[in-house]
Enzyme design. Structure first.
Site, mmCIF file in Angstrom:
data_model
loop_
_atom_site.group_PDB
_atom_site.id
_atom_site.type_symbol
_atom_site.label_atom_id
_atom_site.label_comp_id
_atom_site.label_asym_id
_atom_site.label_seq_id
_atom_site.Cartn_x
_atom_site.Cartn_y
_atom_site.Cartn_z
ATOM 1 N N GLY A 49 0.870 -1.345 0.189
ATOM 2 C CA GLY A 49 0.025 0.170 0.043
ATOM 3 C C GLY A 49 1.004 1.181 -0.218
ATOM 4 O O GLY A 49 2.055 1.167 0.158
ATOM 5 N N GLN A 54 3.057 10.212 1.812
ATOM 6 C CA GLN A 54 4.243 9.531 1.799
ATOM 7 C C GLN A 54 5.058 9.815 0.432
ATOM 8 O O GLN A 54 6.562 9.373 0.695
ATOM 9 C CB GLN A 54 4.206 7.852 1.582
ATOM 10 N N CYS A 98 6.013 -0.178 7.475
ATOM 11 C CA CYS A 98 5.863 1.103 6.820
ATOM 12 C C CYS A 98 6.855 1.481 6.104
ATOM 13 O O CYS A 98 7.960 1.471 6.217
ATOM 14 C CB CYS A 98 5.155 2.220 7.665
ATOM 15 N N LEU A 99 6.633 1.755 4.463
ATOM 16 C CA LEU A 99 7.728 2.240 3.754
ATOM 17 C C LEU A 99 8.408 3.506 4.406
ATOM 18 O O LEU A 99 9.343 3.738 3.860
ATOM 19 C CB LEU A 99 7.245 2.333 2.295
ATOM 20 N N HIS A 140 -4.269 1.031 7.625
ATOM 21 C CA HIS A 140 -3.093 1.934 7.757
ATOM 22 C C HIS A 140 -2.771 2.734 7.000
ATOM 23 O O HIS A 140 -2.357 4.135 6.999
ATOM 24 C CB HIS A 140 -1.837 0.668 7.429
ATOM 25 N N GLU A 141 -3.449 2.699 5.687
ATOM 26 C CA GLU A 141 -3.450 3.787 4.622
ATOM 27 C C GLU A 141 -3.968 5.214 4.983
ATOM 28 O O GLU A 141 -3.798 6.126 4.706
ATOM 29 C CB GLU A 141 -3.627 3.273 3.110
ATOM 30 N N HIS A 144 -2.659 7.328 7.328
ATOM 31 C CA HIS A 144 -1.531 8.256 6.940
ATOM 32 C C HIS A 144 -2.503 9.495 6.185
ATOM 33 O O HIS A 144 -1.738 10.489 6.496
ATOM 34 C CB HIS A 144 -1.127 7.513 5.553
#
Ligand code: GNR
Ligand code: NI
Length: 176
Positions: A49, A54, A98-99, A140-141, A144
């Site tokens: 995702g 981000q 997480c990226l 999670h997305e 963000h």
């Protein structure tokens, strides 16, 4: 159509990752181009995702594809202005990453099933139930988009330790 580009992913701590992203009032070619870049960036990472903040864009757009098997058909989903409209009482725990927080993982408890509503890239309203990894990922997305990271669910000491590691990582990266 313009070629898709891999965009740099912001690393925590970054003030842009803490802001509430703005709703999109139009689904146009610029939004579709951004979604294309986000898919390219997510698959390259690789991740399951990615949220627009981000890549430094403070707009309510996320992409996801939680199909992990190499040989399985990809299931890319782009969501504009996504909302969780229902959640299960039942919860599940996933080890999240997480990226924007590379190489750090922690268990997070969230509703096991959610119903999401969003606009697709054609501007059509969509609604769907998600469970398993998909349910975790969509939550999670959307977090963000609200300036929230998975480490915000951890105890302060653990969160601080991870934040310090990331500060060190960012310093090392600028020195190189
Ligand atoms: O790639 C990712 N993996 C992942 C694993 C467990 C729970 C959530 C995620 S999302 C993450 C990509 C990312 O940082 N998206 O914002
Ligand atoms: Ni993330």
């Amino acid at each position: 159509m313009r070629a898709m580009t891999i965009r740099p992913i912001l690393i925590h701590p970054d003030p842009r990752l803490k802001k509430v992203a703005a709703a999109l009032d139009d689904v146009n070619d610029a939004v579709r181009a951004l979604a294309g870049d986000m898919f390219e960036t997510m698959y390259d990472a690789p991740g399951i995702g990615l949220a627009a903040p981000q890549v430094g864009v403070l707009e309510r757009l996320i992409v996801l594809d939680c199909v992990k098997e190499e040989d399985a058909e990809p299931q890319p989903i782009a969501m504009i202005n996504p909302e969780i409209i229902a959640t299960s009482d039942e919860t599940s725990v996933y080890e999240e990453g997480c990226l924007s927080i590379p190489d750090q993982f922690a268990d997070v408890e969230r509703p096991a099933e959610v119903t999401a509503r969003w606009l697709d890239l054609d501007g059509n309203l969509q609604e769907r139930d998600f469970d398993g990894l998909w349910a975790t990922c969509v939550q999670h997305e959307i977090d963000h988009l609200n300036g929230k990271l998975f480490i915000d669910y951890l105890k302060p000491l653990r969160r601080q330790m991870i934040t310090r590691k990331m500060q060190k990582l960012k310093k090392e990266r600028t020195r190189e």
